[in-house]
Write a protein that holds these residues in place. Structure first.
Motif, PDB file in Angstrom:
ATOM      1  N   GLU A 190      35.780  42.264  -0.675  1.00 25.72           N
ATOM      2  CA  GLU A 190      35.625  41.592   0.608  1.00 25.72           C
ATOM      3  C   GLU A 190      35.942  42.556   1.756  1.00 25.72           C
ATOM      4  O   GLU A 190      35.223  42.606   2.761  1.00 25.72           O
ATOM      5  CB  GLU A 190      36.550  40.380   0.679  1.00 25.72           C
ATOM      6  CG  GLU A 190      36.438  39.583   1.963  1.00 25.72           C
ATOM      7  CD  GLU A 190      37.504  38.506   2.048  1.00 25.72           C
ATOM      8  OE1 GLU A 190      37.132  37.323   2.009  1.00 25.72           O
ATOM      9  OE2 GLU A 190      38.696  38.857   2.145  1.00 25.72           O
ATOM     10  N   THR A 240      46.988  32.627   0.851  1.00 25.01           N
ATOM     11  CA  THR A 240      45.786  33.383   0.505  1.00 25.01           C
ATOM     12  C   THR A 240      45.724  34.683   1.292  1.00 25.01           C
ATOM     13  O   THR A 240      45.434  35.755   0.739  1.00 25.01           O
ATOM     14  CB  THR A 240      44.522  32.544   0.786  1.00 25.01           C
ATOM     15  OG1 THR A 240      44.559  31.361  -0.020  1.00 25.01           O
ATOM     16  CG2 THR A 240      43.257  33.326   0.462  1.00 25.01           C
ATOM     17  N   LYS A 294      45.883  38.729   0.049  1.00 24.25           N
ATOM     18  CA  LYS A 294      44.902  39.755   0.422  1.00 24.25           C
ATOM     19  C   LYS A 294      45.606  40.974   1.004  1.00 24.25           C
ATOM     20  O   LYS A 294      45.300  42.117   0.644  1.00 24.25           O
ATOM     21  CB  LYS A 294      43.901  39.178   1.438  1.00 24.25           C
ATOM     22  CG  LYS A 294      42.951  38.130   0.874  1.00 24.25           C
ATOM     23  CD  LYS A 294      42.027  37.599   1.953  1.00 24.25           C
ATOM     24  CE  LYS A 294      41.156  36.449   1.460  1.00 24.25           C
ATOM     25  NZ  LYS A 294      40.199  36.884   0.428  1.00 24.25           N
ATOM     26  N   ALA A 337      39.570  40.811  -3.410  1.00 23.94           N
ATOM     27  CA  ALA A 337      40.114  41.165  -2.088  1.00 23.94           C
ATOM     28  C   ALA A 337      39.565  42.508  -1.615  1.00 23.94           C
ATOM     29  O   ALA A 337      39.204  42.668  -0.439  1.00 23.94           O
ATOM     30  CB  ALA A 337      41.635  41.202  -2.148  1.00 23.94           C
TER      31      ALA A 337
END
Length: 300
Positions: free
Chosen positions: A35, A72, A76, A32
């Motif tokens: 990204e 999801t 994050k 996470a």
């Protein structure tokens, strides 16, 4: 190494050493963060300190465009919120922009569980005259009899099982320990496997190990190996069962609550840190609903 990468490394070290998070959880946080790191660099933001609420809105809009699930996205956000909380503690930033972000509402899904007749069929599929059959039976009985996670089951060592007391010591999330009663069926299956099948499986391997469950080559059984065993067993079943390993944990909790166990006890057995995680199992099975209706409705 630039300051952003250094901040991420410090945070991951904090998760491992201070928070005692599992490697799987740390990897999830790391993914996470990496990204988000790519996102802010693409946006020309050179420091975590300069990230604003508006930047986060753009980041989340991109996440929704990818059609990621609410769960999801929530994970994050939770990881990034914890990261900024850590940066605040270390005085590396002055505010936490993720504090203003609310988690998306989760879809309330009732966990799938097995009915008694489905379990009975599964428990009669293993060939207990073979080493692998003894292992499979012990595995099934232990997963259902204790409700432990598959990862916890694969991590069990011989020293964690006390057959004289009928208990198993489990190392859960955050390395928290809990003792769980094994139950007579699981104990019987384990005694057979440990006295016979395990040694025969271990003889196929190169190295001795202390893990309870061994694979066909004598090495430690993995979570993937458990899925493979279940798939092979289901192929023998007469019905069209669709089972994943975590269903045994769902079934354990559901059956206990349906039979009158209190929520706090089930929470302790499952190793949940909060009661809200356990409350998802307070649903009533369709059979119970039908029986209740047939017994009490005047026009049933």
């Amino acid at each position: 190494m630039n300051s952003q990468e250094n901040c991420i490394d410090l945070f991951l070290e904090y998760l491992q050493i201070e928070k005692n998070y599992s490697q799987l959880t740390v990897e999830s946080y790391k993914a996470a963060l990496e990204e988000f790191f790519i996102f802010i660099n693409n946006e020309g933001i050179e420091q975590f300190e300069r990230v604003t609420y508006q930047d986060i809105r753009i980041y989340l809009t991109n996440a929704y465009k990818k059609k990621l699930s609410r769960k999801t996205i929530a994970k994050k956000i939770s990881a990034l919120r914890s990261f900024y909380r850590f940066l605040l503690r270390e005085r590396l930033v002055h505010e936490n922009p993720f504090q203003l972000v609310s988690l998306p509402k989760q879809d309330k899904r009732i966990p799938k569980f097995l009915y008694s007749q489905e379990l009975e069929e599964l428990f009669h599929l293993s060939d207990e005259s073979t080493p692998s059959g003894q292992r499979d039976q012990a595995l099934l009985e232990l997963l259902y009899g204790t409700g432990i996670r598959v990862s916890e089951c694969c991590s069990l060592k011989l020293s964690d099982i006390d057959l004289s007391l009928g208990t198993v010591l489990v190392y859960g999330k955050g390395k928290k320990q809990r003792y769980i009663p094994i139950g007579s069926y699981a104990q019987g299956a384990l005694e057979l496997y440990l006295s016979q099948g395990r040694q025969q499986l271990l003889s196929k391997g190169k190295d001795e190990h202390s893990f309870v469950f061994a694979n066909q080559k004598g090495g430690p059984l993995t979570s993937r190996g458990v899925r493979y065993i279940l798939t092979a067993l289901i192929k023998k079943a007469s019905g069209t069962l669709h089972i994943h390993p975590h269903m045994f944990r769902h079934t354990f909790a559901t059956h206990l609550l349906n039979e009158g166990a209190d929520l706090r006890s089930v929470q302790e057995l499952l190793g949940h840190s909060s009661l809200s995680s356990t409350q998802v199992y307070t649903h009533v099975s369709k059979d119970q609903l039908r029986n209740s209706y047939m017994s009490h409705h005047p026009r049933a």
